[in-house]
Design a protein around this motif. Structure first.
Motif, PDB file in Angstrom:
ATOM      1  N   VAL A   3      55.431  80.317  29.054  1.00  0.00           N
ATOM      2  CA  VAL A   3      54.820  81.587  28.984  1.00  0.00           C
ATOM      3  C   VAL A   3      55.989  82.622  28.803  1.00  0.00           C
ATOM      4  O   VAL A   3      55.735  83.743  28.304  1.00  0.00           O
ATOM      5  N   ALA A   4      57.147  82.247  29.529  1.00  0.00           N
ATOM      6  CA  ALA A   4      58.337  83.486  29.433  1.00  0.00           C
ATOM      7  C   ALA A   4      58.689  83.554  28.055  1.00  0.00           C
ATOM      8  O   ALA A   4      59.040  84.758  27.850  1.00  0.00           O
ATOM      9  N   ALA A   6      56.537  83.344  25.364  1.00  0.00           N
ATOM     10  CA  ALA A   6      55.574  84.046  24.716  1.00  0.00           C
ATOM     11  C   ALA A   6      55.707  85.533  25.276  1.00  0.00           C
ATOM     12  O   ALA A   6      55.480  86.461  24.236  1.00  0.00           O
ATOM     13  N   MET A   7      56.081  85.895  26.283  1.00  0.00           N
ATOM     14  CA  MET A   7      56.066  87.124  26.954  1.00  0.00           C
ATOM     15  C   MET A   7      57.220  87.912  26.305  1.00  0.00           C
ATOM     16  O   MET A   7      57.059  89.112  26.074  1.00  0.00           O
ATOM     17  N   ALA A  69      59.307  88.150  31.821  1.00  0.00           N
ATOM     18  CA  ALA A  69      59.439  87.098  31.014  1.00  0.00           C
ATOM     19  C   ALA A  69      60.864  86.712  31.679  1.00  0.00           C
ATOM     20  O   ALA A  69      60.843  85.458  32.034  1.00  0.00           O
ATOM     21  N   ILE A  72      59.928  85.069  35.138  1.00  0.00           N
ATOM     22  CA  ILE A  72      59.262  83.916  35.224  1.00  0.00           C
ATOM     23  C   ILE A  72      60.135  82.880  34.619  1.00  0.00           C
ATOM     24  O   ILE A  72      60.006  81.639  35.022  1.00  0.00           O
ATOM     25  N   ARG A  73      61.232  83.044  33.626  1.00  0.00           N
ATOM     26  CA  ARG A  73      61.923  82.113  33.303  1.00  0.00           C
ATOM     27  C   ARG A  73      62.827  81.426  34.566  1.00  0.00           C
ATOM     28  O   ARG A  73      63.060  80.480  34.716  1.00  0.00           O
TER      29      ARG A  73
END
Length: 86
Positions: A3-4, A6-7, A69, A72-73
């Motif tokens: 997700v990170a 992709a963001m 991002a 989140i990472r």
């Protein structure tokens, strides 16, 4: 982590797309003004004005996505560390 990534890609896409859209809009406006008003006269302010008008909001949105991002990472890395500890 996916997700990170992709963001992060979406954030860079928004920033680059906003710059490209502002450049294309400025060139199109300059071309339109050259064809309608007087031939071979440059309207450089129209090009710079497009960057000032169109660029700030998408750049802020892209920067926010890049920041989220990264958060989140780092959060995913901390979660993996906690799972390995327990």
């Amino acid at each position: 982590a996916a997700v990170a990534v992709a963001m992060r890609h979406l954030g860079w896409l928004i920033i680059a797309g906003a710059a490209a859209a502002a450049a294309i809009q400025g060139i199109a406006l300059d071309w339109l003004l050259n064809t309608m008003l007087t031939p071979a006269t440059g309207y450089g302010d129209a090009f710079v004005g497009a960057f000032r008008a169109l660029l700030p909001v998408p750049v802020l949105a892209g920067a926010a996505l890049l920041s989220f991002a990264r958060i989140i990472r780092l959060g995913a890395a901390m979660d993996d560390e906690i799972k390995a500890t327990v």
